[in-house]
Design a protein around this motif. Sequence first.
Motif, short mmCIF file in Angstrom:
data_model
loop_
_atom_site.label_atom_id
_atom_site.label_comp_id
_atom_site.label_asym_id
_atom_site.label_seq_id
_atom_site.Cartn_x
_atom_site.Cartn_y
_atom_site.Cartn_z
N GLY A 138 46.63 46.04 44.72
CA GLY A 138 45.67 46.17 45.81
C GLY A 138 44.97 47.51 45.75
O GLY A 138 44.94 48.17 44.71
N ALA A 139 44.40 47.90 46.87
CA ALA A 139 43.66 49.16 46.92
C ALA A 139 43.46 49.54 48.37
O ALA A 139 43.62 48.74 49.30
CB ALA A 139 42.32 49.02 46.21
N THR B 251 52.33 57.51 51.43
CA THR B 251 53.24 56.58 50.78
C THR B 251 52.86 55.17 51.22
O THR B 251 52.74 54.89 52.42
CB THR B 251 54.70 56.86 51.16
N ILE B 252 52.65 54.29 50.25
CA ILE B 252 52.34 52.89 50.50
C ILE B 252 53.57 52.10 50.10
O ILE B 252 54.01 52.17 48.95
CB ILE B 252 51.12 52.41 49.70
N LEU C 261 46.01 43.95 49.53
CA LEU C 261 47.17 43.77 48.66
C LEU C 261 47.21 42.31 48.24
O LEU C 261 47.20 41.42 49.09
CB LEU C 261 48.47 44.14 49.40
N PHE C 262 47.23 42.08 46.93
CA PHE C 262 47.17 40.72 46.39
C PHE C 262 48.50 40.33 45.77
O PHE C 262 49.08 41.09 44.99
CB PHE C 262 46.08 40.62 45.31
N ALA C 263 48.94 39.13 46.08
CA ALA C 263 50.08 38.53 45.39
C ALA C 263 49.61 37.97 44.05
O ALA C 263 48.41 37.79 43.82
CB ALA C 263 50.67 37.42 46.24
N PRO C 264 50.53 37.70 43.11
CA PRO C 264 50.12 37.05 41.84
C PRO C 264 49.37 35.75 42.12
O PRO C 264 49.68 35.03 43.07
CB PRO C 264 51.46 36.80 41.14
N GLN D 240 49.76 49.59 43.15
CA GLN D 240 50.59 48.60 42.47
C GLN D 240 52.02 48.75 42.98
O GLN D 240 52.60 49.83 42.91
CB GLN D 240 50.54 48.78 40.95
N LEU D 241 52.57 47.66 43.49
CA LEU D 241 53.92 47.66 44.04
C LEU D 241 54.72 46.57 43.33
O LEU D 241 54.32 45.41 43.34
CB LEU D 241 53.89 47.38 45.54
N THR D 242 55.86 46.96 42.74
CA THR D 242 56.68 46.01 41.97
C THR D 242 58.09 45.98 42.53
O THR D 242 58.73 47.01 42.68
CB THR D 242 56.71 46.40 40.48
#
Length: 662
Positions: free
Chosen positions: A144-145, A168-169, A230-233, A198-200
């Motif tokens: 996301g962004a 912090t995101i 924020l986008f999911a796959p 990017q969050l993993t």
Amino acid sequence: MMLAAMLGANSTTLQAQELTLRLDKAETEVSPMLYGLMTEEINYSYEGGLYTQLVPNPSFADMFNPRGGRRGGRQNQNQSRFTVRPERWQLTDTVKVRVRQNRQNGLNDANPTSLIVNFEQAGLGLVSEGYWGFPIRKNTTFKGALYARRPAEQNDGGAAPAPVRSLTIALKSADGTTTYAETKVSGFSNEWKRFDIQLTTSATQADTKDARLFIIGNEAGSIELTRVTLFAPSYKNRKNGLRIDLMEMMAEMRPKFVRFPGGNYLEGNNFANRFDWKRTIGNADERPGHQSPWGYRSTDGLGLLEFCQWAEDTGGEPVVGVFAGYVLSGDHLDGDYIKPFIQDALDEIEYIMGDASTKWGAMRARDGHPQPFPLHYVEIGNEDFFDRSGSYPNRFKMFYEAIKARYPQLQIISTVGYDALKSKAIPDPVVDVIDEHYYRNAFDMYRNAFQYDRYDRNGPKIFCGEWATREGSPTTNMNAALGDAAWMSCMERNSDICIMSCYAPLFVNVEQGAMQWASDLIGYDVLNAYGSPSYWAQVMFAQYLGDRIVPVEAIDIPKQKLDRNDEANAVFYTATKDAKTGTTYLKLVNAVGNAQKLTVKLEGAKKVKSKAKKIELKSARPEDTNSIDNPRNIVPQESSQKVGKRFPITLAPYSITVLVIE
């Protein structure tokens, strides 16, 4: 009492029940476009559903005041500074975090609003609720962004405090005690800047929807934010794409088309909130969005190109409805005033099917799809039989003539019937296809299961563009599936005249407060999805379909009492055949609570394999259903059936059966 249960009490088994399939007379073609999908933004179908962008109110355009309801624009300066927050966002501390909506010097024309946030100490911030949570699974990367800058002034006016140096995101549990994934952003300036996120999640993460998106200040200070996404796959890794499990379920339905954008979503409640397709293409960060007619805001991230790719990715083609000058409030334009909307429709068609040498085809290529999409059908408006002004015949005529002049190969769909079109404007109308809509209970589906058998074969073709048996909530039960299957047998048996059909509504978010329309096809929450019994009936009918209609002669099919003066069949049927292989698909519906014995004869079959594949959908009770907690309670089961040129078959109570006879 459920309809099927009432029928079951009166059911009779007749030994002489017989169906004769005239395979030697299977000459009429099955419509190649028979089964498709209809979609509109309702029940959080896109936002909080199919569209993979997970953050509501990303530009903070909608504000919430607990003491006074929703508010837009500038807040009352006398109002307590602690009562206002962005809609679908929370504050980690309602005293030490202060926020103000700003409408000056926004990111762009589409996103004129932002949020100024003051943190009185480190570790505080904003929390996005998402659409009833976020879908946390192992080894999942969310991308996301956000756009951020140093604010020019603080919430109460005057010089701004020092900006925070970093944020912090994080995806955390709702109480903030468990962190699923996190990252930091820094380097803010006085100008808007995009920060990619990017969050993993970890390899050991358990599935949960108990999650929120946190934006935390790492020190006291201020920041101005907008366009947080924020986008999911997504399915096929499409950028700005669509949810994987829902796309897989639709692909299993083998749709030949996707009818979009609606439905009421096409018209909007007023002209400002119609589906204005030109505002839904290009960079998603430059789409303003609009209010949907079902009471919540659409970001239009799922826009015209994404609709077309949806059709392409599920194996179909677009069937586009163009805005025709009428809105749900009853307001409309006609005559010369409608000409700009006609040009808009011509431009939209060019965007979909024009090559890259055309103005709008080049725009589509710029947006990432160089090749034109196939397009054969265009619908003028939506449900204009509700238009009491009588303006539709003239509006239809103007659109029809303009589109046909440029694209004579296109088939034009009217939203009202042939007789309703007759007027001074169109005394003897030329109509390619008429869109008929039917929302019925199972009683009425059984009553009308031979409706199209009686239609004039020399009249316009029929598009059954919205239909459903409305029983069950939020998704349908088995009784509705039986009604649906009876109706599909009618459409399939008559697909020389009923050339297209699509169920509606397609989707419902099952969380409390998300549904506006009960009895839907596919249910989901943010994490999981399931098909209703009606969904599985659709899968069975679409997957097992030949290209020739087999005439069926029925003898002594029992009638069941619906009421004192009416009755309907207990068994419904249709058959098609593959002209090349000879494979025959026989579909049988037993709507009652007793088993039904039939004899099936195959006239004109030279040779028949001794066993057929049998696919069966059934339940012990008609009110049985599937749910988010029990998603596979009723699903098709495969077995085999002994067959020959003449064979007996027993239909289970409350069942839909498909035989694949080779």
